[in-house]
Design a protein around this motif. Structure first.
Motif, short mmCIF file in Angstrom:
data_model
loop_
_atom_site.label_atom_id
_atom_site.label_comp_id
_atom_site.label_asym_id
_atom_site.label_seq_id
_atom_site.Cartn_x
_atom_site.Cartn_y
_atom_site.Cartn_z
N PHE A 13 0.81 -1.21 0.00
CA PHE A 13 0.00 0.00 0.00
C PHE A 13 0.85 1.27 0.00
CE2 PHE A 13 -2.86 -3.20 1.65
CZ PHE A 13 -4.07 -2.88 1.06
N GLY A 14 2.13 1.12 0.37
CA GLY A 14 2.98 2.29 0.58
C GLY A 14 3.13 2.59 2.05
N PHE A 15 2.80 1.60 2.89
CA PHE A 15 2.87 1.76 4.35
C PHE A 15 4.08 1.04 4.92
CE2 PHE A 15 1.57 0.36 8.66
CZ PHE A 15 1.40 1.60 9.25
N ALA A 16 4.29 -0.21 4.52
CA ALA A 16 5.42 -0.99 5.01
C ALA A 16 5.99 -1.82 3.86
CB ALA A 16 5.00 -1.91 6.16
N SER A 88 -3.51 13.96 2.17
CA SER A 88 -3.41 13.26 0.89
C SER A 88 -3.22 11.76 1.14
CB SER A 88 -2.23 13.80 0.08
OG SER A 88 -1.00 13.42 0.70
N LYS A 89 -3.36 10.97 0.09
CA LYS A 89 -3.21 9.52 0.25
C LYS A 89 -1.82 9.19 0.81
CE LYS A 89 -4.84 5.33 -0.34
NZ LYS A 89 -4.99 4.77 -1.69
N ARG A 90 -0.80 9.86 0.31
CA ARG A 90 0.56 9.58 0.79
C ARG A 90 0.71 9.94 2.26
NH1 ARG A 90 4.71 11.24 -4.16
NH2 ARG A 90 3.70 9.97 -5.78
N ILE A 91 0.09 11.04 2.66
CA ILE A 91 0.16 11.45 4.07
C ILE A 91 -0.60 10.47 4.95
CG2 ILE A 91 -0.59 13.20 5.72
CD1 ILE A 91 1.91 14.03 4.29
N MET A 92 -1.77 10.03 4.51
CA MET A 92 -2.57 9.10 5.32
C MET A 92 -1.86 7.77 5.52
SD MET A 92 -6.57 9.72 4.29
CE MET A 92 -6.36 9.56 2.53
N LEU A 93 -0.95 7.43 4.61
CA LEU A 93 -0.23 6.16 4.72
C LEU A 93 1.07 6.30 5.51
CD1 LEU A 93 -0.85 4.79 1.13
CD2 LEU A 93 -1.49 3.65 3.27
N GLY A 94 1.24 7.42 6.20
CA GLY A 94 2.44 7.61 7.01
C GLY A 94 2.64 6.49 8.01
N ASP A 95 3.90 6.09 8.19
CA ASP A 95 4.22 4.97 9.09
C ASP A 95 4.81 5.43 10.42
OD1 ASP A 95 6.72 5.83 8.27
OD2 ASP A 95 7.45 3.84 7.69
N ASN A 198 -1.06 -1.72 -4.34
CA ASN A 198 -2.40 -1.58 -3.77
C ASN A 198 -2.78 -0.13 -3.47
OD1 ASN A 198 -1.26 -4.35 -1.92
ND2 ASN A 198 -2.75 -4.53 -3.57
N PHE A 199 -2.05 0.82 -4.05
CA PHE A 199 -2.21 2.23 -3.70
C PHE A 199 -3.60 2.76 -4.02
CE2 PHE A 199 -1.46 6.84 -4.42
CZ PHE A 199 -0.90 7.16 -3.19
N ASP A 200 -4.25 2.23 -5.04
CA ASP A 200 -5.52 2.77 -5.52
C ASP A 200 -6.74 2.14 -4.86
OD1 ASP A 200 -4.10 4.41 -7.26
OD2 ASP A 200 -4.14 2.93 -8.88
N LYS A 201 -6.56 1.38 -3.81
CA LYS A 201 -7.69 0.68 -3.19
C LYS A 201 -8.55 1.58 -2.31
CE LYS A 201 -6.70 -4.22 -3.24
NZ LYS A 201 -6.71 -5.47 -2.46
N GLY A 202 -8.18 2.83 -2.13
CA GLY A 202 -8.94 3.72 -1.27
C GLY A 202 -8.28 3.85 0.08
N ILE A 203 -9.02 4.38 1.05
CA ILE A 203 -8.51 4.53 2.41
C ILE A 203 -8.64 3.18 3.11
CG2 ILE A 203 -8.77 5.74 4.61
CD1 ILE A 203 -9.98 8.06 3.01
N THR A 214 -9.70 -3.44 5.62
CA THR A 214 -10.98 -2.74 5.61
C THR A 214 -10.84 -1.50 4.74
OG1 THR A 214 -11.53 -3.50 7.84
CG2 THR A 214 -12.74 -1.59 7.01
N VAL A 215 -11.67 -1.38 3.73
CA VAL A 215 -11.67 -0.21 2.85
C VAL A 215 -12.86 0.65 3.25
CG1 VAL A 215 -11.75 0.63 0.47
CG2 VAL A 215 -10.62 -1.55 0.99
N ILE A 216 -12.60 1.91 3.63
CA ILE A 216 -13.70 2.73 4.12
C ILE A 216 -14.21 3.71 3.07
CG2 ILE A 216 -13.05 2.50 6.52
CD1 ILE A 216 -11.79 5.23 6.44
N LYS A 217 -13.43 3.95 2.01
CA LYS A 217 -13.95 4.72 0.87
C LYS A 217 -12.91 4.75 -0.22
CE LYS A 217 -12.61 9.44 2.23
NZ LYS A 217 -13.09 10.80 2.46
#
Length: 217
Positions: A13-16, A88-95, A198-203, A214-217
């Motif tokens: 996802f860009g998280f780990a 942003s998506k990149r910020i939300m995926l911060g580790d 998996n970056f485009d799967k949403g939040i 769990t995809v919330i949107k």
């Protein structure tokens, strides 16, 4: 002596690892690797069946720094790695999600590893904090969905096969593969070559309790 740690990436996802904001970091998951890896070691993530990327290199990072969770959390150099729920998506995926309080209790930020409402996912917290170390790289290749096929001969000579867990190799045994990366992708070093698989799967929020996204949107 430097070592190379290799494992199969199940989710990307860009998280780990997190390849954004100029550093490639491994701050969650893989506590056994994070607990022992040191500067000058390499961590290499290979694709597998879940990503439909068997035999392809998702990322390779040379460890340049190792810090504790609290050092990661308090150092302003890594503030961009802290997730913001409405960012942003990149910020939300911060580790950069863990800090240890004065009572030694862990605090988990609203993130990919918390529950969707931001409450602490104790299952992820327990697994992640088995190691208090964060691996940081300023010398990395992050291919994501553009992951190149590693020549079969290189993997055969190294003796790597996709399996559960990780494999550890002396640097000398993996030098041929690292040389291939440097020769083929020198001018793509320290870049986000392509978005994660998996970056485009949403939040998304992941829980190790049931190995479910769990995809919330």
């Amino acid at each position: 002596m430097a070592k190379v740690y290799m494992y199969v990436v199940d989710r990307d996802f860009g998280f780990a690892p997190n390849p954004f904001h100029g550093f490639c970091t491994l701050a969650t998951c893989k506590p056994r690797i994070r607990n022992v890896a040191a500067p000058d070691d390499w961590v290499i993530g290979m694709g597998g069946k879940k990503l439909k990327a068997t035999g392809r290199c998702v990322f390779a990072m040379k460890v340049t720094h190792v810090v504790t969770y609290n050092e990661y959390w308090t150092n302003p150099d890594y503030n961009d790695k802290k997730p913001i729920p409405n960012g942003s998506k990149r910020i939300m995926l911060g580790d950069n999600i863990y800090s240890q309080q004065e009572n030694n209790q862990w605090k988990q930020a609203h993130s990919h590893h918390s529950y969707p409402d931001g409450s602490t996912n104790i299952h992820n917290l327990t697994r992640d904090t088995k190691s208090n170390k964060v691996l940081i790289s300023k010398h990395f290749y992050y291919f994501g969905r553009a992951a190149p096929i590693v020549p079969d001969l290189l993997l055969a000579r190294l003796g790597f096969r996709n399996a559960i867990g990780h494999r550890t190799f002396p640097l000398a045994e993996a030098r041929e593969m690292l040389s291939w990366l440097d020769q083929e992708f020198l001018y793509q070093q320290n870049q986000l070559i392509a978005n994660p698989f998996n970056f485009d799967k949403g939040i998304t929020h992941y829980s190790v309790e049931n190995n479910r996204i769990t995809v919330i949107k």
